[in-house]
Design a protein around this motif. Structure first.
Motif, PDB file in Angstrom:
ATOM      1  N   VAL A  36       0.878  -1.103  -0.113  1.00 41.57           N
ATOM      2  CA  VAL A  36       0.028  -0.003   0.179  1.00 41.57           C
ATOM      3  C   VAL A  36       0.929   1.198  -0.015  1.00 41.57           C
ATOM      4  N   GLY A  37       1.717   1.382   0.922  1.00 42.72           N
ATOM      5  CA  GLY A  37       2.663   2.390   1.055  1.00 42.72           C
ATOM      6  C   GLY A  37       3.483   2.615  -0.413  1.00 42.72           C
ATOM      7  N   MET A  38       3.971   1.483  -0.995  1.00 42.57           N
ATOM      8  CA  MET A  38       4.528   1.860  -2.506  1.00 42.57           C
ATOM      9  C   MET A  38       3.835   2.157  -3.384  1.00 42.57           C
ATOM     10  N   LEU A  39       2.407   1.920  -3.287  1.00 40.42           N
ATOM     11  CA  LEU A  39       1.510   2.287  -4.135  1.00 40.42           C
ATOM     12  C   LEU A  39       1.348   3.778  -4.163  1.00 40.42           C
ATOM     13  N   GLU A  40       1.122   4.333  -2.852  1.00 44.40           N
ATOM     14  CA  GLU A  40       1.010   5.667  -2.574  1.00 44.40           C
ATOM     15  C   GLU A  40       2.282   6.616  -2.831  1.00 44.40           C
ATOM     16  N   ARG A  41       3.408   5.783  -2.877  1.00 49.61           N
ATOM     17  CA  ARG A  41       4.611   6.702  -3.184  1.00 49.61           C
ATOM     18  C   ARG A  41       5.017   6.548  -4.664  1.00 49.61           C
ATOM     19  N   GLU A  42       4.048   5.862  -5.255  1.00 49.96           N
ATOM     20  CA  GLU A  42       4.351   5.787  -6.904  1.00 49.96           C
ATOM     21  C   GLU A  42       5.406   4.691  -7.150  1.00 49.96           C
ATOM     22  N   GLU A  43       5.643   4.019  -6.163  1.00 46.51           N
ATOM     23  CA  GLU A  43       7.092   2.982  -6.651  1.00 46.51           C
ATOM     24  C   GLU A  43       6.573   1.816  -7.202  1.00 46.51           C
ATOM     25  N   ASN A  44       5.120   1.422  -6.888  1.00 47.17           N
ATOM     26  CA  ASN A  44       4.802   0.346  -7.707  1.00 47.17           C
ATOM     27  C   ASN A  44       3.309   0.796  -8.438  1.00 47.17           C
TER      28      ASN A  44
END
Length: 76
Positions: A36-44
């Motif tokens: 979820v964090g990676m989605l919100e940080r645009e990493e995934n």
């Protein structure tokens, strides 16, 4: 603005609107909190299936993930 950024901002906005932490959202969706964090940080970038699952948990129309920030955001 790139689509990944729009999705990330809307995910964060929808999550906050439901007063959910990343961990709570992940738990309800059956996914890893770090994701979820990676989605919100645009990493995934989320798959269509993942966006559908997150929208269900957030009680939102999946199209809400793609709305520009200056557009009203209807709930499902």
């Amino acid at each position: 603005m790139k689509l990944r950024e729009i999705v990330a901002r809307n995910l964060r906005r929808l999550r906050h609107a439901k007063n959910l932490s990343q961990e709570e959202l992940a738990d309800r969706a059956g996914i890893n909190r770090n994701y979820v964090g990676m989605l919100e940080r645009e990493e995934n970038a989320a798959t269509v299936d993942m966006l559908e699952k997150l929208a269900e948990v957030l009680e939102a129309d999946p199209i809400a993930f793609f709305e520009p920030s200056d557009t009203p955001h209807p709930q499902a």
